[in-house]
Design a protein around this motif. Sequence first.
Motif, PDB file in Angstrom:
ATOM      1  N   SER A  56      31.729  31.225  57.637  1.00  0.00           N
ATOM      2  CA  SER A  56      31.765  30.807  56.241  1.00  0.00           C
ATOM      3  C   SER A  56      33.131  30.197  55.956  1.00  0.00           C
ATOM      4  O   SER A  56      34.113  30.476  56.635  1.00  0.00           O
ATOM      5  CB  SER A  56      31.497  31.988  55.318  1.00  0.00           C
ATOM      6  OG  SER A  56      32.501  32.960  55.473  1.00  0.00           O
ATOM      7  N   LEU A  81      35.986  29.094  52.822  1.00  0.00           N
ATOM      8  CA  LEU A  81      36.438  29.454  51.490  1.00  0.00           C
ATOM      9  C   LEU A  81      37.101  28.250  50.834  1.00  0.00           C
ATOM     10  O   LEU A  81      37.930  27.580  51.444  1.00  0.00           O
ATOM     11  CB  LEU A  81      37.436  30.602  51.564  1.00  0.00           C
ATOM     12  CG  LEU A  81      36.907  31.881  52.193  1.00  0.00           C
ATOM     13  CD1 LEU A  81      38.044  32.818  52.534  1.00  0.00           C
ATOM     14  CD2 LEU A  81      35.925  32.550  51.269  1.00  0.00           C
ATOM     15  N   VAL A  82      36.726  28.004  49.607  1.00  0.00           N
ATOM     16  CA  VAL A  82      37.391  27.001  48.782  1.00  0.00           C
ATOM     17  C   VAL A  82      38.336  27.783  47.875  1.00  0.00           C
ATOM     18  O   VAL A  82      37.958  28.810  47.317  1.00  0.00           O
ATOM     19  CB  VAL A  82      36.383  26.201  47.937  1.00  0.00           C
ATOM     20  CG1 VAL A  82      37.089  25.256  46.989  1.00  0.00           C
ATOM     21  CG2 VAL A  82      35.427  25.448  48.839  1.00  0.00           C
ATOM     22  N   TYR A  83      39.572  27.290  47.761  1.00  0.00           N
ATOM     23  CA  TYR A  83      40.543  28.022  46.959  1.00  0.00           C
ATOM     24  C   TYR A  83      41.379  27.048  46.139  1.00  0.00           C
ATOM     25  O   TYR A  83      41.475  25.858  46.450  1.00  0.00           O
ATOM     26  CB  TYR A  83      41.456  28.887  47.853  1.00  0.00           C
ATOM     27  CG  TYR A  83      42.309  28.089  48.808  1.00  0.00           C
ATOM     28  CD1 TYR A  83      43.604  27.737  48.480  1.00  0.00           C
ATOM     29  CD2 TYR A  83      41.803  27.660  50.037  1.00  0.00           C
ATOM     30  CE1 TYR A  83      44.390  26.992  49.354  1.00  0.00           C
ATOM     31  CE2 TYR A  83      42.571  26.917  50.908  1.00  0.00           C
ATOM     32  CZ  TYR A  83      43.864  26.590  50.557  1.00  0.00           C
ATOM     33  OH  TYR A  83      44.643  25.847  51.417  1.00  0.00           O
ATOM     34  N   CYS A  93      40.530  24.243  51.489  1.00  0.00           N
ATOM     35  CA  CYS A  93      39.460  25.032  52.093  1.00  0.00           C
ATOM     36  C   CYS A  93      39.964  25.582  53.424  1.00  0.00           C
ATOM     37  O   CYS A  93      40.837  25.001  54.067  1.00  0.00           O
ATOM     38  CB  CYS A  93      38.191  24.219  52.273  1.00  0.00           C
ATOM     39  SG  CYS A  93      38.332  22.841  53.406  1.00  0.00           S
ATOM     40  N   PHE A 140      41.726  30.724  42.232  1.00  0.00           N
ATOM     41  CA  PHE A 140      40.291  30.561  42.448  1.00  0.00           C
ATOM     42  C   PHE A 140      39.999  30.744  43.919  1.00  0.00           C
ATOM     43  O   PHE A 140      40.749  30.270  44.774  1.00  0.00           O
ATOM     44  CB  PHE A 140      39.848  29.157  42.016  1.00  0.00           C
ATOM     45  CG  PHE A 140      38.394  28.872  42.255  1.00  0.00           C
ATOM     46  CD1 PHE A 140      37.428  29.321  41.379  1.00  0.00           C
ATOM     47  CD2 PHE A 140      37.992  28.160  43.370  1.00  0.00           C
ATOM     48  CE1 PHE A 140      36.084  29.062  41.604  1.00  0.00           C
ATOM     49  CE2 PHE A 140      36.658  27.890  43.606  1.00  0.00           C
ATOM     50  CZ  PHE A 140      35.705  28.338  42.718  1.00  0.00           C
ATOM     51  N   LEU A 141      38.897  31.448  44.216  1.00  0.00           N
ATOM     52  CA  LEU A 141      38.458  31.644  45.592  1.00  0.00           C
ATOM     53  C   LEU A 141      36.942  31.765  45.585  1.00  0.00           C
ATOM     54  O   LEU A 141      36.381  32.573  44.847  1.00  0.00           O
ATOM     55  CB  LEU A 141      39.095  32.904  46.173  1.00  0.00           C
ATOM     56  CG  LEU A 141      38.790  33.232  47.625  1.00  0.00           C
ATOM     57  CD1 LEU A 141      39.351  32.159  48.556  1.00  0.00           C
ATOM     58  CD2 LEU A 141      39.393  34.590  47.981  1.00  0.00           C
ATOM     59  N   GLU A 142      36.277  30.924  46.373  1.00  0.00           N
ATOM     60  CA  GLU A 142      34.814  30.940  46.426  1.00  0.00           C
ATOM     61  C   GLU A 142      34.344  30.744  47.865  1.00  0.00           C
ATOM     62  O   GLU A 142      34.808  29.825  48.566  1.00  0.00           O
ATOM     63  CB  GLU A 142      34.240  29.846  45.545  1.00  0.00           C
ATOM     64  CG  GLU A 142      32.723  29.832  45.511  1.00  0.00           C
ATOM     65  CD  GLU A 142      32.205  28.785  44.545  1.00  0.00           C
ATOM     66  OE1 GLU A 142      31.794  27.716  45.030  1.00  0.00           O
ATOM     67  OE2 GLU A 142      32.243  29.027  43.332  1.00  0.00           O
ATOM     68  N   LYS A 143      33.424  31.574  48.287  1.00  0.00           N
ATOM     69  CA  LYS A 143      32.859  31.483  49.642  1.00  0.00           C
ATOM     70  C   LYS A 143      31.757  30.430  49.670  1.00  0.00           C
ATOM     71  O   LYS A 143      30.923  30.346  48.772  1.00  0.00           O
ATOM     72  CB  LYS A 143      32.275  32.845  50.026  1.00  0.00           C
ATOM     73  CG  LYS A 143      31.811  32.938  51.447  1.00  0.00           C
ATOM     74  CD  LYS A 143      31.354  34.372  51.737  1.00  0.00           C
ATOM     75  CE  LYS A 143      30.877  34.506  53.144  1.00  0.00           C
ATOM     76  NZ  LYS A 143      30.453  35.884  53.440  1.00  0.00           N
ATOM     77  N   GLN A 144      31.777  29.601  50.707  1.00  0.00           N
ATOM     78  CA  GLN A 144      30.761  28.571  50.920  1.00  0.00           C
ATOM     79  C   GLN A 144      30.124  28.798  52.292  1.00  0.00           C
ATOM     80  O   GLN A 144      30.813  29.150  53.239  1.00  0.00           O
ATOM     81  CB  GLN A 144      31.395  27.173  50.904  1.00  0.00           C
ATOM     82  CG  GLN A 144      32.003  26.803  49.591  1.00  0.00           C
ATOM     83  CD  GLN A 144      30.962  26.596  48.518  1.00  0.00           C
ATOM     84  OE1 GLN A 144      29.898  26.055  48.754  1.00  0.00           O
ATOM     85  NE2 GLN A 144      31.283  27.027  47.309  1.00  0.00           N
ATOM     86  N   GLN A 147      29.636  22.004  52.124  1.00  0.00           N
ATOM     87  CA  GLN A 147      29.011  22.300  50.848  1.00  0.00           C
ATOM     88  C   GLN A 147      29.991  22.517  49.712  1.00  0.00           C
ATOM     89  O   GLN A 147      29.635  23.014  48.679  1.00  0.00           O
ATOM     90  CB  GLN A 147      28.106  23.528  50.981  1.00  0.00           C
ATOM     91  CG  GLN A 147      26.890  23.231  51.809  1.00  0.00           C
ATOM     92  CD  GLN A 147      25.916  24.373  51.796  1.00  0.00           C
ATOM     93  OE1 GLN A 147      26.295  25.523  51.778  1.00  0.00           O
ATOM     94  NE2 GLN A 147      24.639  24.048  51.787  1.00  0.00           N
ATOM     95  N   HIS A 148      31.248  22.109  49.862  1.00  0.00           N
ATOM     96  CA  HIS A 148      32.180  22.272  48.736  1.00  0.00           C
ATOM     97  C   HIS A 148      32.673  20.963  48.249  1.00  0.00           C
ATOM     98  O   HIS A 148      32.497  19.938  48.336  1.00  0.00           O
ATOM     99  CB  HIS A 148      33.349  23.173  49.076  1.00  0.00           C
ATOM    100  CG  HIS A 148      34.172  22.724  50.239  1.00  0.00           C
ATOM    101  ND1 HIS A 148      33.929  23.221  51.493  1.00  0.00           N
ATOM    102  CD2 HIS A 148      35.176  21.859  50.373  1.00  0.00           C
ATOM    103  CE1 HIS A 148      34.795  22.676  52.333  1.00  0.00           C
ATOM    104  NE2 HIS A 148      35.558  21.837  51.657  1.00  0.00           N
TER     105      HIS A 148
END
Length: 61
Positions: free
Chosen positions: A3, A5-7, A21, A51-55, A60-61
């Motif tokens: 996976s 991560l977008v940060y 990312c 901000f931190l989001e798993k992709q 896909q980011h």
Amino acid sequence: MNSHLVYALYSEKFDKIYIGCTSNINARLKRHYYFSNKGFTAKFRPWKLIFLEKQPSKNQH
């Protein structure tokens, strides 16, 4: 499948945002905070992770 991560980082001192990312957030943040001596993020320290989001994949980011 790894996976990604977008940060987002924020420099309050300079009112700047950096978006990136990575697949290893701890190592990446250390590079931004301490180890990099050149480039955008080195110029605008200190940074705060805002901000931190798993992709599921890098595309896909």
